[in-house]
Design a protein around this motif. Sequence first.
Motif, PDB file in Angstrom:
ATOM      1  N   ARG A  90       0.820  -1.208   0.000  1.00  0.00           N
ATOM      2  CA  ARG A  90       0.000   0.000   0.000  1.00  0.00           C
ATOM      3  C   ARG A  90       0.853   1.256   0.000  1.00  0.00           C
ATOM      4  O   ARG A  90       0.400   2.327  -0.376  1.00  0.00           O
ATOM      5  CB  ARG A  90      -0.928  -0.013   1.214  1.00  0.00           C
ATOM      6  N   GLY A  91       2.069   1.154   0.451  1.00  0.00           N
ATOM      7  CA  GLY A  91       2.977   2.289   0.468  1.00  0.00           C
ATOM      8  C   GLY A  91       4.407   1.799   0.406  1.00  0.00           C
ATOM      9  O   GLY A  91       4.731   0.778   1.005  1.00  0.00           O
ATOM     10  N   GLY A  93       7.261   4.210   0.325  1.00  0.00           N
ATOM     11  CA  GLY A  93       8.238   5.198   0.755  1.00  0.00           C
ATOM     12  C   GLY A  93       8.675   6.123  -0.371  1.00  0.00           C
ATOM     13  O   GLY A  93       7.950   6.379  -1.325  1.00  0.00           O
ATOM     14  N   HIS A  94       9.910   6.600  -0.255  1.00  0.00           N
ATOM     15  CA  HIS A  94      10.400   7.597  -1.203  1.00  0.00           C
ATOM     16  C   HIS A  94      11.883   7.428  -1.438  1.00  0.00           C
ATOM     17  O   HIS A  94      12.590   6.757  -0.673  1.00  0.00           O
ATOM     18  CB  HIS A  94      10.130   9.014  -0.663  1.00  0.00           C
ATOM     19  N   VAL A  99       8.248  10.425  -4.006  1.00  0.00           N
ATOM     20  CA  VAL A  99       7.409   9.354  -3.480  1.00  0.00           C
ATOM     21  C   VAL A  99       7.115   8.327  -4.568  1.00  0.00           C
ATOM     22  O   VAL A  99       6.784   8.679  -5.703  1.00  0.00           O
ATOM     23  CB  VAL A  99       6.096   9.926  -2.914  1.00  0.00           C
ATOM     24  N   ASP A 101       5.142   5.142  -6.403  1.00  0.00           N
ATOM     25  CA  ASP A 101       3.775   4.714  -6.647  1.00  0.00           C
ATOM     26  C   ASP A 101       3.666   3.214  -6.381  1.00  0.00           C
ATOM     27  O   ASP A 101       4.253   2.406  -7.112  1.00  0.00           O
ATOM     28  CB  ASP A 101       3.391   5.022  -8.102  1.00  0.00           C
ATOM     29  N   PRO A 102       2.911   2.790  -5.353  1.00  0.00           N
ATOM     30  CA  PRO A 102       2.806   1.360  -5.041  1.00  0.00           C
ATOM     31  C   PRO A 102       2.272   0.531  -6.199  1.00  0.00           C
ATOM     32  O   PRO A 102       2.612  -0.651  -6.333  1.00  0.00           O
ATOM     33  CB  PRO A 102       1.839   1.327  -3.851  1.00  0.00           C
ATOM     34  N   GLU A 120       4.612  -6.171   4.956  1.00  0.00           N
ATOM     35  CA  GLU A 120       4.713  -4.736   4.720  1.00  0.00           C
ATOM     36  C   GLU A 120       5.370  -4.036   5.900  1.00  0.00           C
ATOM     37  O   GLU A 120       5.336  -4.509   7.032  1.00  0.00           O
ATOM     38  CB  GLU A 120       3.320  -4.124   4.490  1.00  0.00           C
ATOM     39  N   GLY A 217       3.574  16.733   2.743  1.00  0.00           N
ATOM     40  CA  GLY A 217       4.373  15.767   2.023  1.00  0.00           C
ATOM     41  C   GLY A 217       5.786  16.251   1.777  1.00  0.00           C
ATOM     42  O   GLY A 217       6.270  17.203   2.404  1.00  0.00           O
ATOM     43  N   THR A 386      10.633   1.388  -9.958  1.00  0.00           N
ATOM     44  CA  THR A 386       9.926   1.394  -8.680  1.00  0.00           C
ATOM     45  C   THR A 386      10.119   0.077  -7.939  1.00  0.00           C
ATOM     46  O   THR A 386      10.282   0.055  -6.714  1.00  0.00           O
ATOM     47  CB  THR A 386       8.427   1.663  -8.899  1.00  0.00           C
TER      48      THR A 386
END
Length: 505
Positions: A90-91, A93-94, A99, A101-102, A120, A217, A386
């Motif tokens: 769902r996430g 990080g960066h 940031v 994109d999951p 996770e 953010g 990613t």
Amino acid sequence: MHDVVIVGAGPVGLFLACELGLAGCSVLVLERGPESRSPFKAKPLGMRGLSAASVEAFYRRGMLHQLLTASGVHDHPGADPDAHEPSPPRGVGHFAGMVLDPALVDIAALPYRLPGPAREGMLTYLEAVETLLSEQASKLGVEIRHGVTVSAISQNEESAVAQAGEHEYAARWVVGCDGGRSTVRGLAGFEFVGTEPQFTGYALHATVADAEKLRFGFNLTPRGMYLQLLEGHIGMMDFDGGAFDRSQPPTRDHLQAVLRRVSGTDVTLSDVRLASSFTDRAMQTTTYRRGRVLLAGDAAHIHSPLGGQGLNTGIGDAVNLGWKLAATVHGYAPDGLLDTYTRERHPIGAAVLDWSRAQVMAMRPDPHGQAVQGVVRDLLGTRDGTTYAFERLSGAWVRYDLGSEHPLVGRSAPDFHLGNGTRLGDLMRDGRGAALDFSTDRCLRDAARGWESRLRYAAGPARNDLGLGAVLVRPDGVVAWAGERTPDREEFERAAGHWFGGPDR
């Protein structure tokens, strides 16, 4: 005399203490700070991100539910331990404030990722982690003393001594887990090398008079970066070459000036409740052991907090070191086992430092940094880019060179789910390793009987055995042996003896 004295009662020192206590070692933890709580460890400035690998470490020791409760997390996969299907994160990080994109993470590219409670990462805060680990350590018989400042370290061939004033704390081993400004590191003569800082960073909890002028953010600007996760919880990075005098707390006027410069606004801080500073100085000791003194966590490696890698790397150190040091204390460690701590963890620390340096270069407010940032943005806009970053941020990239060509050996073991409902994570709560035999005839049962005190045996089909016949897992959750067929007795005993020493007498 204790088996082990740990200097530093942060998350790394406490996790290591729990690992050693679980193995029946006599452990004393010395902490120079008072027992009272620190506002810098509570919300919001104490917020930290735990990677999936760190969450997995808590899960394997039966502490995940307590961690989720203490952190106020209710929607983590750990709250649904019966999940069967793998799903995108769902996430993720960066990277350098960009940031990810999951939806771009390619789960199929991670062949050894199985569904489970610890798939996770999560957000927590230091106070929650330390409170949980302190309570667990106490249950395991670990003694924790606060207000003790170590002033000298001495050692001989049989023991080491941490001296604090007139008191001497002798142990067979001393481990420094006392942070980036480690006293143990200096007193024991470890060489600390690396690169000097590019920026001064600040974390503050403040009242902003005109909060609408700041975006939430991560915000990369031509003059640096600032981020706001919660209203008034601000982080910023000023590329001043680390020139700020960190021996003094930053004033409101200084923080406001930096924030205005970095954000490009005339924002006003009407009140600053808490503030701290940091840099991206990236340093690492050349070895993690000198005689009977070892280092873990920030005592062994420091870098910027970008991406939350420091805490997670430190927990990885503690999990790797704990069972090896315990085996050495109890006298059944194979020759050279303790030396594998540096051999396995030093390259991981070095790679994390480089990951941090790469982020700093992509954030530099100059033409070179802006050019790098543009290239990275393009790469992070792809599925491969990613997925690569996700592997780094989650800890899935970590693989130790254990001398095997099998792609699973040296990696964290998937959470195999046996047909009887037992998960691998369930088998590891007592700190032992595990031998999983997916055959129906339980071929390894007799061979595994010689290592019951160090190894749990479980047999039967798994919901997804990844095409494997058997797997041998170390106490830190790392796969030590894996094969498409069940090994014969001689092959199993050779693999088990390599990591666990001779069988029980």
